[in-house]
Design an enzyme around this catalytic site. Sequence first.
Site, PDB file in Angstrom:
ATOM      1  N   LEU A  97       0.859  -1.177   0.000  1.00 60.56           N
ATOM      2  CA  LEU A  97       0.000   0.000   0.000  1.00 60.56           C
ATOM      3  C   LEU A  97       0.898   1.230   0.000  1.00 60.56           C
ATOM      4  CD1 LEU A  97      -2.680  -0.952   2.710  1.00 60.56           C
ATOM      5  CD2 LEU A  97      -2.910  -1.107   0.232  1.00 60.56           C
ATOM      6  N   ASP A  98       0.444   2.292  -0.644  1.00 57.30           N
ATOM      7  CA  ASP A  98       1.201   3.538  -0.626  1.00 57.30           C
ATOM      8  C   ASP A  98       1.322   4.054   0.807  1.00 57.30           C
ATOM      9  OD1 ASP A  98       1.380   3.472  -3.395  1.00 57.30           O
ATOM     10  OD2 ASP A  98      -0.500   4.574  -3.649  1.00 57.30           O
ATOM     11  N   LYS A  99       2.321   4.875   1.036  1.00 57.59           N
ATOM     12  CA  LYS A  99       2.583   5.395   2.369  1.00 57.59           C
ATOM     13  C   LYS A  99       1.326   5.977   3.017  1.00 57.59           C
ATOM     14  CE  LYS A  99       5.095   9.098   4.761  1.00 57.59           C
ATOM     15  NZ  LYS A  99       6.064  10.217   4.614  1.00 57.59           N
ATOM     16  N   ARG A 115      -5.778   5.486  -7.764  1.00 58.13           N
ATOM     17  CA  ARG A 115      -5.503   6.924  -7.831  1.00 58.13           C
ATOM     18  C   ARG A 115      -5.400   7.387  -9.279  1.00 58.13           C
ATOM     19  NH1 ARG A 115      -0.304   7.424  -4.115  1.00 58.13           N
ATOM     20  NH2 ARG A 115      -0.626   9.668  -4.461  1.00 58.13           N
TER      21      ARG A 115
END
Length: 374
Positions: A187-189, A286
């Site tokens: 997962l992205d930060k 996104r």
Amino acid sequence: MGEVWALKARSADNTSPRKAAPLTHHNPTDRRRMRSSDTQPDRTQSEPEVAADDAARSARVPEASAGRRFDAVLAELFPEFSRSRLAEWIKSGDALLDGAQVRPRDAVRGGEAVTLVAVLDTQTHALPEDIPIDVLYEDSEVFVLDKPAGLVVHPGAGNPAGTLVNALLFRDPGLSALPRAGIVHRLDKDTSGVMVVARTLQAHAALVSQLSSRDVHRQYLAIVVGALVSGGTANAAIDRHPRDRLKMTVREDGRDAVTHYRLRERFRAHTALECRLETGRTHQIRVHMAHLKHPILGDPLYGGPLKLPKAANEALIDALRGFKRQALHAETLEFTHPISGEPVRCSAPIPADMQHLLRVLREDSAAHAEVARR
């Protein structure tokens, strides 16, 4: 939020998995917030894969496998290892067929003796750190975690420490022998939510295979800009942006990417969406939402400048300006347990910052609806 399934941790007597009590409505503080100082779980079931480092293993090629490639047969005889790793051992002479070194593509006759010296090198060199981890489910094969926003998954040039990998190594030092410390997806930060981590090589290989074959259910909650009127499917290939190397973009020559989305809740100028990944490209949701002209609220990379709704009150303005990350949460993850074959389904509660944002958006929509009725 969906029902949560978890498997009972297997004990030495191989107790079969069972359905766990739903976690959906639990207070987040009821979940186990683990440090390595907590009592360590029984790893009896998975220890042989680690304890057998450099130990010779033996097997015999089934007669029915005559004519097949040696690496393919080896993968069936030792399913705890990936086929690529086994191929490396064949080439290095650590996997022998009737005592002789052969090539991965060489055919077997059936009935030969196979010996394998499993040399497990350290795959992860990050240092362990005592960082709390919210664990939704665990057993000897997997962890299922609720990653908070702000926590980087892998160490890198800008984040050499303080990552999820560092936390996992503190919790389970044996993960250092697994690729990427057992992490099979990321997962992205600034995206929160549920992740699965393998604890053994066999679990790692099985989960990677499930992800590759699109057999893992991954469901997200996203709050996007604009009031959508219906759900749909974004089917647009994604690859690296040609000029900005930090970004991904929709490209005809990119890798196929499919995101299904449906309306969860509609506000005056925003929409809460339930997004389901069919593929798992970097920044996929996104990029797809931005491509559809409905970027995720707060997205610093794809969202563009903040646009305030007309006649927004102070509470809404403060909430929108104060939300400093993409409003994206990995809500539910479902996969097949790599050993038992039973389904595992876990859901992570919506984090407090997104709950507050949703509440303010609802209040704003209700207030304007009331004015319109007068």
